[in-house]
Design an enzyme around this catalytic site. Sequence first.
Site, PDB file in Angstrom:
ATOM      1  N   TRP A 176       0.801  -1.227   0.000  1.00 36.58           N
ATOM      2  CA  TRP A 176       0.000   0.000   0.000  1.00 36.58           C
ATOM      3  C   TRP A 176       0.830   1.271   0.000  1.00 36.58           C
ATOM      4  O   TRP A 176       0.342   2.321  -0.372  1.00 36.58           O
ATOM      5  CB  TRP A 176      -0.944   0.006   1.212  1.00 36.58           C
ATOM      6  CG  TRP A 176      -0.243  -0.451   2.455  1.00 36.58           C
ATOM      7  CD1 TRP A 176      -0.213  -1.732   2.928  1.00 36.58           C
ATOM      8  CD2 TRP A 176       0.561   0.317   3.339  1.00 36.58           C
ATOM      9  NE1 TRP A 176       0.563  -1.802   4.060  1.00 36.58           N
ATOM     10  CE2 TRP A 176       1.048  -0.556   4.339  1.00 36.58           C
ATOM     11  CE3 TRP A 176       0.921   1.674   3.395  1.00 36.58           C
ATOM     12  CZ2 TRP A 176       1.867  -0.130   5.375  1.00 36.58           C
ATOM     13  CZ3 TRP A 176       1.741   2.096   4.424  1.00 36.58           C
ATOM     14  CH2 TRP A 176       2.192   1.197   5.397  1.00 36.58           C
ATOM     15  N   ASN A 177       2.087   1.200   0.435  1.00 34.65           N
ATOM     16  CA  ASN A 177       2.853   2.451   0.524  1.00 34.65           C
ATOM     17  C   ASN A 177       3.433   2.799  -0.834  1.00 34.65           C
ATOM     18  O   ASN A 177       3.981   1.937  -1.506  1.00 34.65           O
ATOM     19  CB  ASN A 177       3.963   2.334   1.574  1.00 34.65           C
ATOM     20  CG  ASN A 177       5.015   1.326   1.179  1.00 34.65           C
ATOM     21  OD1 ASN A 177       4.671   0.219   0.832  1.00 34.65           O
ATOM     22  ND2 ASN A 177       6.256   1.713   1.208  1.00 34.65           N
ATOM     23  N   GLY A 235       6.766  -6.213  -1.089  1.00 34.17           N
ATOM     24  CA  GLY A 235       5.998  -6.414   0.149  1.00 34.17           C
ATOM     25  C   GLY A 235       6.920  -6.955   1.210  1.00 34.17           C
ATOM     26  O   GLY A 235       8.135  -6.804   1.140  1.00 34.17           O
ATOM     27  N   GLY A 236       6.334  -7.616   2.195  1.00 35.46           N
ATOM     28  CA  GLY A 236       7.140  -8.136   3.307  1.00 35.46           C
ATOM     29  C   GLY A 236       7.718  -9.511   2.991  1.00 35.46           C
ATOM     30  O   GLY A 236       7.209 -10.228   2.124  1.00 35.46           O
ATOM     31  N   CYS A 281      10.328   1.305   2.882  1.00 35.66           N
ATOM     32  CA  CYS A 281      11.173   0.114   2.940  1.00 35.66           C
ATOM     33  C   CYS A 281      12.622   0.486   3.193  1.00 35.66           C
ATOM     34  O   CYS A 281      13.373  -0.290   3.760  1.00 35.66           O
ATOM     35  CB  CYS A 281      11.033  -0.670   1.650  1.00 35.66           C
ATOM     36  SG  CYS A 281      11.323   0.342   0.218  1.00 35.66           S
ATOM     37  N   GLU A 337      11.347  -5.304  11.505  1.00 38.54           N
ATOM     38  CA  GLU A 337      10.944  -4.066  10.838  1.00 38.54           C
ATOM     39  C   GLU A 337       9.693  -3.488  11.513  1.00 38.54           C
ATOM     40  O   GLU A 337       8.727  -4.203  11.743  1.00 38.54           O
ATOM     41  CB  GLU A 337      10.632  -4.391   9.366  1.00 38.54           C
ATOM     42  CG  GLU A 337      10.481  -3.177   8.499  1.00 38.54           C
ATOM     43  CD  GLU A 337      10.125  -3.525   7.048  1.00 38.54           C
ATOM     44  OE1 GLU A 337       9.489  -4.579   6.813  1.00 38.54           O
ATOM     45  OE2 GLU A 337      10.472  -2.746   6.164  1.00 38.54           O
ATOM     46  N   LYS A 347      -1.877  -6.082  -9.280  1.00 38.61           N
ATOM     47  CA  LYS A 347      -2.775  -6.201  -8.131  1.00 38.61           C
ATOM     48  C   LYS A 347      -2.450  -5.095  -7.141  1.00 38.61           C
ATOM     49  O   LYS A 347      -1.412  -5.105  -6.487  1.00 38.61           O
ATOM     50  CB  LYS A 347      -2.641  -7.561  -7.455  1.00 38.61           C
ATOM     51  CG  LYS A 347      -3.583  -7.679  -6.262  1.00 38.61           C
ATOM     52  CD  LYS A 347      -3.122  -8.764  -5.329  1.00 38.61           C
ATOM     53  CE  LYS A 347      -3.493  -8.612  -3.892  1.00 38.61           C
ATOM     54  NZ  LYS A 347      -3.651  -7.309  -3.314  1.00 38.61           N
ATOM     55  N   GLU A 352      11.147  -7.326  -3.997  1.00 38.30           N
ATOM     56  CA  GLU A 352      11.607  -6.111  -3.302  1.00 38.30           C
ATOM     57  C   GLU A 352      10.962  -6.148  -1.929  1.00 38.30           C
ATOM     58  O   GLU A 352       9.759  -5.923  -1.798  1.00 38.30           O
ATOM     59  CB  GLU A 352      11.141  -4.859  -4.057  1.00 38.30           C
ATOM     60  CG  GLU A 352      11.729  -4.697  -5.435  1.00 38.30           C
ATOM     61  CD  GLU A 352      13.208  -4.386  -5.405  1.00 38.30           C
ATOM     62  OE1 GLU A 352      13.731  -4.007  -4.338  1.00 38.30           O
ATOM     63  OE2 GLU A 352      13.845  -4.545  -6.452  1.00 38.30           O
ATOM     64  N   LEU A 353      11.761  -6.429  -0.898  1.00 37.97           N
ATOM     65  CA  LEU A 353      11.151  -6.696   0.407  1.00 37.97           C
ATOM     66  C   LEU A 353      11.515  -5.624   1.437  1.00 37.97           C
ATOM     67  O   LEU A 353      11.837  -4.516   1.061  1.00 37.97           O
ATOM     68  CB  LEU A 353      11.547  -8.104   0.854  1.00 37.97           C
ATOM     69  CG  LEU A 353      11.363  -9.165  -0.245  1.00 37.97           C
ATOM     70  CD1 LEU A 353      11.811 -10.519   0.233  1.00 37.97           C
ATOM     71  CD2 LEU A 353       9.935  -9.216  -0.759  1.00 37.97           C
TER      72      LEU A 353
END
Length: 487
Positions: free
Chosen positions: A149-150, A226-227, A282, A379, A173, A248-249
Site C-alpha cells: 500500500w505504501n 511487500g514483506g 522500505c 521491521e 494487483k 523487493e522486500l
Amino acid sequence: MQRFQSYIGGEFSDGEARFESIDPATGAAWAEMPEAREADVDRAVEAAHNALYEGPWSKLTATQRGKLLYKLGDLVAENAQKLAELETRDTGKIIRETSAQIAYVAEYYRYYAGIADKIEGSYLPIDKPDMDVWLRREPIGIVAMVVPWNSQLFLSAVKIGPALAAGCTMVVKASEDGPAPLLEFARLIDQAGFPAGVVNIITGFGPSCGAALSRHPKVDHIAFTGGPETARHVVRNSAENLASTSLELGGKSPFIVFADADLESAANAQVAGIFAATGQSCVAGSRLIVEKSVKDHFLEILKAKAEAVRIGSPLDMATEVGPLATRRQRDHIEALVARSLAAGAKLITGGNALEGAGYYYRPSILDCDGSASPSLEEEFFGPVLSVLSFETEAEALALANNSSYGLAAGVFTQNLTRAHRLMKGIRAGIVWVNTYRAVSPIAPFGGFGLSGHGREGGMAAALDYTRTKTVWLRTSDEPIPDPFVMR
Ligand code: NAD
C-alpha cells in the site's frame, strides 16, 4: 461513498464482490473497492494473454510502445494532484509527499519511454562456418505485479514502465489497503491508448486474489514488493507455474554517523530516513549507529526535531507526519515497542499512539545500547528509530551488517577514504553517503538477503522483463552433411 472499479481487458467493471476502504486519518470507511477473486483474476490474465499474442500490441514497433509510454508520463504529470489526493486519502501518506512523489512518477514513465527502442539484441561471432547466429530480446511474457500500500504509484511505475518498454502485458494487483490511486491510474492507461488487455489493474485480498494471480498457469514472471513473509507465499505459489520472480522486500537499514559528520545535516537526513512517510518506507534508516563521542549531542538534536514534528491531517500541506496506513500497522508498532522496552531499550521520546480517531503514532526514539532489543532486527514500518553506538570504524561496520536485511544504508562522515571503505563493506543494495532517501529512474533499486533480489530502475530493469531467443541461420546452399553428428 466513492466507488472504484477494476480495469480488465480495457473495460471498467465491478468486482466479484466489494469491500470498504478505510481513511486512516479518521478510521472510517470512505470508498468501496471491487474485490477480485479467482474468476476476475482469470479474466485479467486471459486478457493479458490475448493482448500479448493476438492483439495489436504484439504488432507495435518498440518506438510506438515508447510513444504510448510518453503519453502516459504526460497524463500522470497532468493528473498528479488528483492521484496524490486519492493516495493521501486512502493510505494517510501526507499530501506534501504524495504530490511531489507522483509528479516524479511521470519521469519514470518518460525514462522507460526512451528505453523502449534501445533494447537491442546481439549478433554472436559463432565458431562455425556458414552460420549466422543472433539473440533476439523478446518480452518475458505475462507479468503479475503485486504491490503493497505504501507508494503504490511509485512501486507500480518501476514495474509497469520497464515491462511496457520490453513489450510485456500485465496484471497489476493493487494492495487491498488503499487501492484507490492505482484503480484511478487505470483511467490514464485507458486514455493513453494502450490496447485492451495490455495493462489490467485489479485489487483484492492476498490469500485469494494475490495467491490466484501468482500461481496462475499463464503467468511468466512475478514482480513482487511487500514483506518477506508474503514473499515466501509468492515464491511457493511460483512453484505451481514456475514463473520467475523479482522480490523487493523490507529492510532494517543502518544509518551510520561518525563524529566528524555535519551533525545538523545528518540529523535532517535521519529525520527524512525514519519519520518521513511516517516511517512507512522500505528504505527507512531505522537503525542509527552513531559514534559514542557524539551520541548524546546527536540524540539531543534528534529528540528536539522529533518533538517539533507537525503531526496532523495528511491532507494539510503543513503536516509532516500523518497516520499509519492501517490499525494493524499501529497495533504492530505498539506491540514491538513494548517488547523492545521489556528487553531493555530506553525510551528517548515518543513511544505511544495519539488519543482520538485515526491511526497516529508519535515519532519515537529507542536507545538500544546494551540491550538485545527486538527492534534492532524486526521491521517496524513506522516512525520508530533504534539507536546503537560504536567506538571504532570496524565496530560500526559490524553493527551495520548485523542484520538479515540488506536494502539500504546511510554513511555520514567528512572522511573520504573511510566513506569509500564503508560503501564497499556494507552489505546492502543502496548506499547513500552524506544523503539519504534519494531515488531516480536512472538508478537501480533493490536489496540483498531478506530484502529480496532483483533491481528496479535503470536500463537493466527493462532487460529483466525480456528473455533471449537464440536464432541459428545456416547460410550454405550445400545439403546438410552427416545427420548423425551434432553440428
Ligand atoms: P504485504 O507483504 O503484507 O503485502 C504486499 C502485497 O502482497 C499486497 O498486495 C497483498 O495483498 C499481497 N499478498 C498478501 N498475501 C499474499 C499471498 N499469499 N500471495 C500473493 N500475494 C499476497 O506488505 P504490506 O504490509 O502491504 O507492505 C509493507 C511491506 O512492504 C514492508 O515489509 C516493506 O518493507 C515492504 N516494501 C518493500 C519495498 C521495496 O522496494 N523493497 C517498498 C515498499 C514496501
